[in-house]
Design a protein around this motif. Structure first.
Motif, short mmCIF file in Angstrom:
data_model
loop_
_atom_site.label_atom_id
_atom_site.label_comp_id
_atom_site.label_asym_id
_atom_site.label_seq_id
_atom_site.Cartn_x
_atom_site.Cartn_y
_atom_site.Cartn_z
N ARG A 1 0.83 -1.20 0.00
CA ARG A 1 0.00 0.00 0.00
C ARG A 1 0.87 1.26 0.00
NH1 ARG A 1 -2.93 -1.21 4.11
NH2 ARG A 1 -1.88 0.05 5.69
N SER B 1 -8.27 1.60 2.95
CA SER B 1 -7.65 2.65 3.77
C SER B 1 -7.53 2.19 5.21
CB SER B 1 -8.49 3.92 3.69
OG SER B 1 -9.74 3.73 4.34
N SER B 2 -6.73 2.94 5.98
CA SER B 2 -6.55 2.59 7.39
C SER B 2 -7.86 2.75 8.15
CB SER B 2 -5.46 3.47 8.01
OG SER B 2 -5.78 4.85 7.89
N GLY B 3 -8.67 3.75 7.78
CA GLY B 3 -9.97 3.92 8.45
C GLY B 3 -10.90 2.76 8.17
N THR B 4 -10.91 2.30 6.92
CA THR B 4 -11.74 1.16 6.57
C THR B 4 -11.27 -0.09 7.30
OG1 THR B 4 -12.14 2.12 4.39
CG2 THR B 4 -12.60 -0.23 4.65
N LEU C 1 -17.51 4.49 4.52
CA LEU C 1 -16.09 4.64 4.20
C LEU C 1 -15.78 4.14 2.80
CD1 LEU C 1 -14.50 3.60 7.60
CD2 LEU C 1 -14.11 5.77 6.41
N ASN D 1 -17.73 4.12 0.27
CA ASN D 1 -18.26 5.05 -0.72
C ASN D 1 -17.57 6.40 -0.71
OD1 ASN D 1 -20.32 3.54 -2.06
ND2 ASN D 1 -21.52 3.61 -0.20
N GLU D 2 -16.99 6.78 0.44
CA GLU D 2 -16.42 8.11 0.54
C GLU D 2 -14.90 8.14 0.50
OE1 GLU D 2 -18.18 10.77 0.34
OE2 GLU D 2 -20.05 9.63 0.33
N SER D 3 -14.25 6.97 0.65
CA SER D 3 -12.78 7.00 0.70
C SER D 3 -12.12 6.17 -0.39
CB SER D 3 -12.29 6.50 2.07
OG SER D 3 -12.57 5.12 2.25
N MET D 4 -12.88 5.32 -1.08
CA MET D 4 -12.27 4.49 -2.14
C MET D 4 -12.39 5.18 -3.49
SD MET D 4 -13.18 0.46 -1.37
CE MET D 4 -12.13 -0.10 -2.73
N TRP E 1 -13.17 -0.80 -6.48
CA TRP E 1 -14.43 -0.31 -5.94
C TRP E 1 -15.61 -0.80 -6.77
CZ3 TRP E 1 -18.55 2.59 -7.65
CH2 TRP E 1 -19.43 3.06 -6.66
#
Length: 861
Positions: free
Chosen positions: A265, A634-637, A678, A680-683, A689
């Motif tokens: 990553r 992502s790290s949040g996901t 997440l 839908n908003e971060s990828m 996706w």
């Protein structure tokens, strides 16, 4: 694929009776007779540590506790783990980082870096010789049995051209000897691990201790990782303008899988497993969603013998059949080349001191641990006489401490050495030096092993240009003097800080810009299929959670329904049971006894892992699948996915029956909603996706059709509360009421849930989104796009259907549902054939000749 453990002497951990003062900093009890990083043998603290200790002291006990907790959260949020096989605490051991860094003075660092470069140069020359002319064997500098008798010596690798550099990555484990000097403990050559952990350590600790980092003036790591990227690109075969680099991983269960995903990553490379690659016509190809794409450089994290089942270990499922042939042809470069594991052999490393004098004309500047190769009769006699004071090692095997053996085990070891003496090397035990660590708010000494990394550099003409040492690294510490080993989950990590020569003037520099890659080509077919099923399982889990909650609320609101309401409630309970078993035949009656206890049905739909569509099963599949594509999120996901992992473990474990399970399901539903947001908003809207969204749309449309065909019966439509429950489970009750402000009418409900193009829960909405997703997916190898014809037919059906006919004529509803479900299944099957199963003739060759197509052809002519 494991680092093994360091042979250390478990000497007593008694401390001096006096407390060593450290310039008005923390009191610190240095171990008696053991070299220490913070305090010298004269009892005086090293000046380079002053800013660190001062900063820690200024924070106080509460501040340190807060910072330490934050450090642990950051690493957990990253999903940092070290997988420990058979460990009592479980395989997924959280990565733990000591907040106290290991600071190395600049002058000492420069001496260490020079020694690491010297050793890397020597090992590269030794590898060239042993897999080439073997002049070192002919000249008697290395015994023949130490080479050809070692299982790490791979005959199929002899004569392979490694490209511009024989070695690209090198790591070495160093320990502080009691005389204050550093000693080499291990060379890490075939697939060095720790780089990803070192980078994750640095990112975490600089966020938690930015002031301390600036006060020390630590040299940064970005330039070194830029050099690593450049070297990997330069290793590509001649004539490749934009080489494709992949990281070959054994898979999610490997010990260091976290760092494989983290490096992929961070550096922008595709992470692949052996099944993601294929060899055709002597070239390695990536099975991408758009077809086969050429691979030029493989940064492998799979051990030598497992990399090619065709010529090495035939039982390996981790490698790529035909890889060695592609290397012989010069069509792919493997970093480090296969066979490099021989350089980690204790028999080889024991001879390096004399080989250095021969090849480099100089002594090694970093001394090695004294060792005696048992293939030499004199050395063997020494080892057998001194077993109680030595550690016995073989290539790739665990160390054997002679003093810990029983009489029987000792005799068995002697027999094994006598049978195959060339496999064994005796080494002196090292009393590991210590480094300060934070324990219960105080600085205490812990045994330490320092790992440093070096990368080979290549000039613009593709020639060897030298070595560059990472200005930092990773230290592992343990609270006892036993082996400091990641392999058994005993070691904490430390970030390694090297003061910059321009300390105080250095400004943070930007990280190296990643090379742009074609995302369609870099997404493996395996990852694409996993993402599609992540979408399906997430939708399945979310739907089941909502349905059980809605039906449970319906039962609570009217515990003793009569007439139509009773029939409607029974039908909804049967629907939940059907969804839990993924029963997809519209119109059939209940699949189990209608008299079954409704609460038992609902509880099973949440917690029963034997049901293919239960919440627990869907979460199991979701969590298991996410592990193999963690480099793509992502790290949040990933933080939400880790939360779902924990929630899955807790599901139904409270022992309070359905009520407790519903509370657990509500927590899961919140996390699933966060996951959806997440995603839908971060990828980025790349093929990854698109496949994930395609899975979600397919599953949502199918589940809605199954639900409507099973529930829109005369009994249900006569029950207003049951229709309310249907809308509530579909997250559409409030929308319906705002629009119509009346009791629920079946025709309006059907229009909202089937044909409304603006309702994100309707069948029509899913088909429209599917149309967008499929149009933007890459075509298959024949240039065809999956499912477009079937989707057009489904859209026409949905446009033409009359909502009034769906609720007044049962045969129309069943025919519509059955036809549309069949088209959706056909779309899913088309994706499987077009993107997830690259088929076709493969030509495997051995030594330049085509491999036989059948066993009969292996017979001599």
């Amino acid at each position: 694929m494991t680092d093994g453990e360091a042979p250390t002497a478990p000497v007593a951990t008694h401390r001096r009776a006096v407390t060593t003062a450290t310039r008005d900093h923390f009191a610190y009890d240095r171990l008696d007779g053991v070299a220490d990083e913070l305090v010298g043998s004269d009892g005086v603290a090293q000046p380079v540590w002053d800013p660190v200790v001062a900063n820690l002291r200024s924070l106080g006990e509460g501040g340190l506790r807060t910072r330490t907790d934050r450090l642990g959260r950051l690493l957990r949020d990253q999903g940092a783990t070290y997988n420990v096989y058979g460990h009592p605490a479980g395989e997924r051991r959280p990565w733990t980082l000591d907040p106290v860094p290991h600071v190395v003075a600049r002058d000492e660092w420069e001496r260490l870096a020079a020694g690491v470069v010297q050793r890397a140069r020597l090992l590269e020359q030794v590898a060239d010789d042993l897999f080439g002319e073997r002049r070192l064997v002919a000249d008697g500098l290395i015994a023949a049995d130490a080479v050809v008798g070692d299982p790490a010596f791979l005959w199929p690798c002899v004569g392979l051209d490694p490209g511009p550099r024989r070695l690209v990555l090198y790591a070495v484990d160093l320990v502080r000897h009691r005389d204050g000097s550093f000693r080499v403990l291990h060379d890490r050559v075939q697939a060095p691990s720790g780089l990803g952990y070192a980078l994750a350590n640095r990112q975490a600790i600089t966020r938690v201790f930015p002031d301390m980092f600036r006060r020390v003036g630590v040299e940064r790591l970005a330039d070194w990782f830029g050099a690593l990227r450049s070297s990997l690109m330069a290793m590509a075969p001649d004539g490749i303008a934009e080489p494709r680099v992949v990281i070959l991983t054994p898979g999610p269960h490997n010990e260091t899988y976290f760092e494989h995903a983290f490096l992929a990553r961070t550096l922008g490379y595709s992470m692949v497993e052996g099944a993601d690659l294929t060899v055709r016509d002597g070239r390695v190809w990536l099975k991408s969603v758009g077809g086969l794409e050429p691979v030029d450089v493989i940064w492998r994290r799979v051990d030598d013998a497992w990399c090619d089942p065709l010529e090495l270990r035939g039982d390996s499922l981790l490698g790529v059949a035909g890889l060695l042939d592609a290397m012989r042809r010069g069509n792919v470069t493997v970093v480090n080349p296969l066979g490099s594991g021989l350089l980690e052999s204790p028999a080889i490393t024991s001879a390096l001191h004399r080989v250095s004098r021969h090849l480099l004309g100089d002594e090694l500047s970093i001394a090695a641990n004294p060792s005696w190769w048992c293939g030499d009769p004199a050395h063997r006699a020494h080892v057998l006489r001194n077993l109680d004071r030595l550690v016995l090692r073989t290539t790739g095997g665990p160390p054997v401490f002679g003093r810990l053996l029983s009489d029987r085990a000792r005799n068995e070891l002697v027999q094994r050495i006598e049978r195959r003496p060339h496999r064994w090397t005796g080494q002196a035990e090292i009393d590991l030096g210590t480094a300060p660590s934070l324990v219960d708010g105080r600085l205490q000494p812990r045994r330490a092993v320092l790992r440093l990394f070096a990368v080979a550099t290549v000039d613009r003409d593709g020639a060897a240009d030298g070595w560059q040492v990472l200005p930092g690294g990773m230290t592992r510490v343990a609270d006892t003097s036993d082996a400091v080993s990641m392999a058994f989950g005993t070691a904490d990590a430390k970030d390694v800080w090297v003061p910059s020569p321009a300390a105080g003037r250095q400004q943070p520099g930007p990280a190296p810009s990643p090379v742009q890659v074609d995302l369609r080509a870099s997404l493996t077919a395996r990852s694409a299929e996993t993402l599609l099923w992540l979408g399906r399982n997430a939708e399945r889990a979310e739907t089941m959670s909502r349905w059980v909650s809605a039906v449970a609320n319906r039962i609570d609101d009217d515990p003793e329904p009569t007439g139509a309401d009773r029939a409607g409630t029974a039908a909804l309970v049967d629907l939940v049971r059907s969804l839990a078993e993924l029963h997809r035949v519209p119109g059939e009656g209940p699949i189990a006894d209608r008299g079954a206890d409704p609460e038992a049905v609902l509880l099973g739909a949440l917690t029963d892992r034997e049901l293919s569509g239960s919440l627990a099963t869907s979460l199991d599949h979701l969590v298991a699948g996410s592990a193999s594509v963690r480099e793509l999120v992502s790290s949040g996901t990933w933080r939400v996915l880790e939360g779902l992992r924990d929630a899955r473990a807790d599901l139904g474990g409270s022992g309070t029956g359905l009520d407790g399970a519903l509370d657990d399901a509500d927590a899961c539903q919140t996390l699933l909603a966060a996951l959806s947001g997440l995603v839908n908003e971060s990828m980025v809207r790349d093929p990854g996706w698109r496949f994930l969204d395609t899975g979600r749309r397919l599953e949502r449309a199918q589940l809605m059709l199954i639900t409507l065909s099973a529930t829109l019966t005369d009994d249900v439509m006569a029950s207003g509360p049951t229709l309310d429950t249907l809308l509530a489970a579909s997250e559409c009750l409030s929308v319906y009421r705002r629009r119509h402000r009346t009791d629920v009418e079946p025709v309006m409900l059907c229009r909202l849930l089937v044909t409304d193009p603006d309702n994100p829960r309707s069948v029509r909405f899913q088909l429209d989104r599917l149309s967008e997703d499929l149009a933007l997916l890459p075509p298959n190898e024949q240039g065809r796009r999956s499912g477009t014809r079937d989707l057009s037919t489904a859209l026409a059906l949905c446009s033409d259907v009359d909502p009034h006919a769906l609720v007044t004529r049962r045969d129309v509803m069943l025919a519509f549902a059955e036809r549309t479900l069949g088209l959706l299944d056909a779309i899913a099957d088309g994706l499987l054939l077009d993107h997830f199963a690259q088929v076709g003739p493969a030509t495997l060759t051995v030594g330049g000749a085509p491999a036989p197509e059948s066993l009969d052809e292996t017979a001599p002519p």
